[in-house]
Design a protein around this motif. Structure first.
Motif, PDB file in Angstrom:
ATOM      1  N   MET A   1       0.998  -1.571  -0.310  1.00 58.41           N
ATOM      2  CA  MET A   1      -0.489   0.030  -0.065  1.00 58.41           C
ATOM      3  C   MET A   1       0.680   1.376  -0.350  1.00 58.41           C
ATOM      4  SD  MET A   1      -3.520  -0.365  -0.546  1.00 58.41           S
ATOM      5  CE  MET A   1      -4.414  -1.320  -0.166  1.00 58.41           C
ATOM      6  N   ALA A   2       2.379   0.791   0.178  1.00 60.42           N
ATOM      7  CA  ALA A   2       3.076   2.436   0.408  1.00 60.42           C
ATOM      8  C   ALA A   2       2.983   2.570  -1.407  1.00 60.42           C
ATOM      9  CB  ALA A   2       4.434   2.293   0.614  1.00 60.42           C
ATOM     10  N   ASP A   3       2.517   2.176  -2.251  1.00 63.35           N
ATOM     11  CA  ASP A   3       2.979   2.119  -3.871  1.00 63.35           C
ATOM     12  C   ASP A   3       1.766   3.105  -4.180  1.00 63.35           C
ATOM     13  OD1 ASP A   3       2.556   1.566  -6.340  1.00 63.35           O
ATOM     14  OD2 ASP A   3       4.348   1.493  -5.909  1.00 63.35           O
ATOM     15  N   ALA A   4       1.459   4.077  -4.185  1.00 62.47           N
ATOM     16  CA  ALA A   4       0.743   4.973  -4.906  1.00 62.47           C
ATOM     17  C   ALA A   4      -0.698   4.279  -6.186  1.00 62.47           C
ATOM     18  CB  ALA A   4       0.842   6.253  -5.425  1.00 62.47           C
ATOM     19  N   HIS A   5       0.465   4.369  -7.540  1.00 65.83           N
ATOM     20  CA  HIS A   5      -0.195   3.123  -7.976  1.00 65.83           C
ATOM     21  C   HIS A   5      -0.834   1.859  -7.592  1.00 65.83           C
ATOM     22  CE1 HIS A   5       1.297   6.359 -11.423  1.00 65.83           C
ATOM     23  NE2 HIS A   5       2.092   6.210 -10.807  1.00 65.83           N
ATOM     24  N   PHE A   6      -0.411   0.282  -6.977  1.00 61.22           N
ATOM     25  CA  PHE A   6      -1.489   0.162  -5.829  1.00 61.22           C
ATOM     26  C   PHE A   6      -2.481   0.294  -5.524  1.00 61.22           C
ATOM     27  CE2 PHE A   6      -2.101  -3.581  -3.164  1.00 61.22           C
ATOM     28  CZ  PHE A   6      -2.493  -4.428  -3.772  1.00 61.22           C
TER      29      PHE A   6
ATOM     30  N   ILE B   1      -0.347  -9.656  -3.694  1.00 65.36           N
ATOM     31  CA  ILE B   1      -1.654 -10.634  -3.937  1.00 65.36           C
ATOM     32  C   ILE B   1      -2.061 -10.638  -2.762  1.00 65.36           C
ATOM     33  CG2 ILE B   1      -1.497 -12.991  -4.642  1.00 65.36           C
ATOM     34  CD1 ILE B   1       0.572 -12.642  -6.198  1.00 65.36           C
ATOM     35  N   ALA B   2      -1.229 -10.940  -1.530  1.00 64.67           N
ATOM     36  CA  ALA B   2      -2.085 -11.315  -0.491  1.00 64.67           C
ATOM     37  C   ALA B   2      -3.280  -9.881   0.083  1.00 64.67           C
ATOM     38  CB  ALA B   2      -1.439 -10.914   0.651  1.00 64.67           C
ATOM     39  N   VAL B   3      -2.822  -8.799  -0.272  1.00 64.58           N
ATOM     40  CA  VAL B   3      -3.035  -7.739  -0.007  1.00 64.58           C
ATOM     41  C   VAL B   3      -4.681  -7.435  -1.139  1.00 64.58           C
ATOM     42  CG1 VAL B   3      -3.446  -4.994   0.195  1.00 64.58           C
ATOM     43  CG2 VAL B   3      -2.076  -6.317   1.195  1.00 64.58           C
ATOM     44  N   GLN B   4      -4.502  -7.918  -2.265  1.00 63.02           N
ATOM     45  CA  GLN B   4      -5.666  -8.352  -3.247  1.00 63.02           C
ATOM     46  C   GLN B   4      -7.035  -8.798  -2.714  1.00 63.02           C
ATOM     47  OE1 GLN B   4      -6.219  -5.694  -5.293  1.00 63.02           O
ATOM     48  NE2 GLN B   4      -7.083  -7.175  -7.148  1.00 63.02           N
ATOM     49  N   SER B   5      -6.321 -10.194  -2.364  1.00 54.45           N
ATOM     50  CA  SER B   5      -6.829 -11.302  -2.305  1.00 54.45           C
ATOM     51  C   SER B   5      -7.464 -10.818  -0.631  1.00 54.45           C
ATOM     52  CB  SER B   5      -6.057 -12.349  -1.686  1.00 54.45           C
ATOM     53  OG  SER B   5      -5.934 -12.927  -3.061  1.00 54.45           O
TER      54      SER B   5
ATOM     55  N   LEU C   1      -4.486   2.940  -6.149  1.00 57.75           N
ATOM     56  CA  LEU C   1      -5.285   3.090  -7.383  1.00 57.75           C
ATOM     57  C   LEU C   1      -6.058   1.734  -7.851  1.00 57.75           C
ATOM     58  CD1 LEU C   1      -3.656   6.042  -8.961  1.00 57.75           C
ATOM     59  CD2 LEU C   1      -5.639   6.098  -7.668  1.00 57.75           C
ATOM     60  N   LEU C   2      -4.856   0.921  -8.315  1.00 56.63           N
ATOM     61  CA  LEU C   2      -4.984  -0.114  -8.457  1.00 56.63           C
ATOM     62  C   LEU C   2      -5.991  -1.002  -7.924  1.00 56.63           C
ATOM     63  CD1 LEU C   2      -5.402  -2.750 -10.853  1.00 56.63           C
ATOM     64  CD2 LEU C   2      -3.209  -3.595  -9.457  1.00 56.63           C
ATOM     65  N   TYR C   3      -5.310  -0.909  -6.241  1.00 50.56           N
ATOM     66  CA  TYR C   3      -7.030  -1.697  -5.449  1.00 50.56           C
ATOM     67  C   TYR C   3      -8.297  -1.263  -4.695  1.00 50.56           C
ATOM     68  CZ  TYR C   3      -8.142  -3.774  -0.922  1.00 50.56           C
ATOM     69  OH  TYR C   3      -8.671  -3.988   0.224  1.00 50.56           O
ATOM     70  N   ALA C   4      -8.413   0.146  -5.345  1.00 53.76           N
ATOM     71  CA  ALA C   4      -9.422   1.009  -4.782  1.00 53.76           C
ATOM     72  C   ALA C   4     -10.595   0.085  -6.134  1.00 53.76           C
ATOM     73  CB  ALA C   4      -9.300   2.398  -4.465  1.00 53.76           C
ATOM     74  N   GLY C   5     -10.118   0.811  -7.391  1.00 51.00           N
ATOM     75  CA  GLY C   5     -10.669   0.283  -8.178  1.00 51.00           C
ATOM     76  C   GLY C   5     -11.065  -0.416  -8.374  1.00 51.00           C
ATOM     77  N   ASN C   6      -9.750  -2.019  -8.380  1.00 55.13           N
ATOM     78  CA  ASN C   6     -10.282  -3.628  -8.081  1.00 55.13           C
ATOM     79  C   ASN C   6     -11.336  -3.501  -7.444  1.00 55.13           C
ATOM     80  OD1 ASN C   6      -9.071  -3.561 -10.331  1.00 55.13           O
ATOM     81  ND2 ASN C   6      -7.422  -4.560  -8.591  1.00 55.13           N
TER      82      ASN C   6
END
Length: 212
Positions: free
Chosen positions: A27-32, A164-168, A34-39
């Protein structure tokens, strides 16, 4: 006069804070983010749509067989189109593939909202829901490999497993929240309003993906 924490307590608290940061290091990565919020918006809307679609199918047909058929219509494209989705992830810009799929899902939900509200002068029928389910299943199957593989492009190998774990975990959370929110909205709103809500969530997901 109050005293601060003792040295062992302060060390334990610092260790807990470091552990929490490590658990969400991606989550320290700003682009991730954004991807996480959209997903999460997209996945939550999908879960809502599964519930609302099933509710409408049963309301229109009073048939459990139609419920199963609707689920089958959503699943069949996954078997047929997943390999094509992998090819797209290899040869096309992943961001573009994800955006196009999210935009299609927004349009799909908006069309169902118009049909459910009667604005188009056409009464919502089971075959509308069937076609919507089939198309959505196909588009999501084409998008899924790009959505999964873009994670490594954003966070790199060092944080890939954490991402991947955070996304899941987020998707599992949406499996709980999405249907609950969909049921709550059906209780107090017309189905058309719920579809508009889904379309808005998909559209917002597109805006997050555009900023990647």
């Amino acid at each position: 006069m109050s005293r601060g924490p003792s040295a062992p307590e302060a060390e334990a608290q610092a260790g807990e804070a470091r552990g929490l940061r490590r658990a969400f290091t991606a989550m320290a990565d700003a682009h991730f983010r954004l991807l996480y919020a959209g997903n999460m918006l997209q996945f939550g809307s999908q879960q809502m749509q599964l519930l609302v679609r099933g509710y409408l199918v049963f309301q229109l047909t009073n048939s459990y067989a139609w419920l199963g058929t609707m689920s089958l219509a959503n699943a069949i494209p996954g078997v047929l189109l997943s390999p094509v989705g992998g090819l797209l992830a290899d040869r096309a810009p992943k961001k573009t593939v994800i955006q196009m799929a999210q935009a299609f899902n927004a349009i799909n939900a908006a069309v169902l909202a118009l049909l459910a509200s009667g604005v188009l002068g056409i009464e919502l029928a089971v075959w509308h829901l069937f076609v919507s389910s089939f198309l959505q299943g196909g588009v999501n199957s084409l998008m899924m490999p790009s959505r999964q593989s873009i994670i490594s492009d954003l966070v790199g190998p060092s944080r890939l497993m954490n991402a991947i774990a955070v996304q899941s975990s987020g998707q599992t959370l949406m499996q709980l929240i999405g249907p609950a929110l969909g049921g709550f909205l059906i209780q107090f709103l017309e189905p058309a309003a719920v579809f508009w809500c889904m379309a808005g969530m998909y559209a917002l997901a597109v805006t997050f993906t555009m900023r990647l």
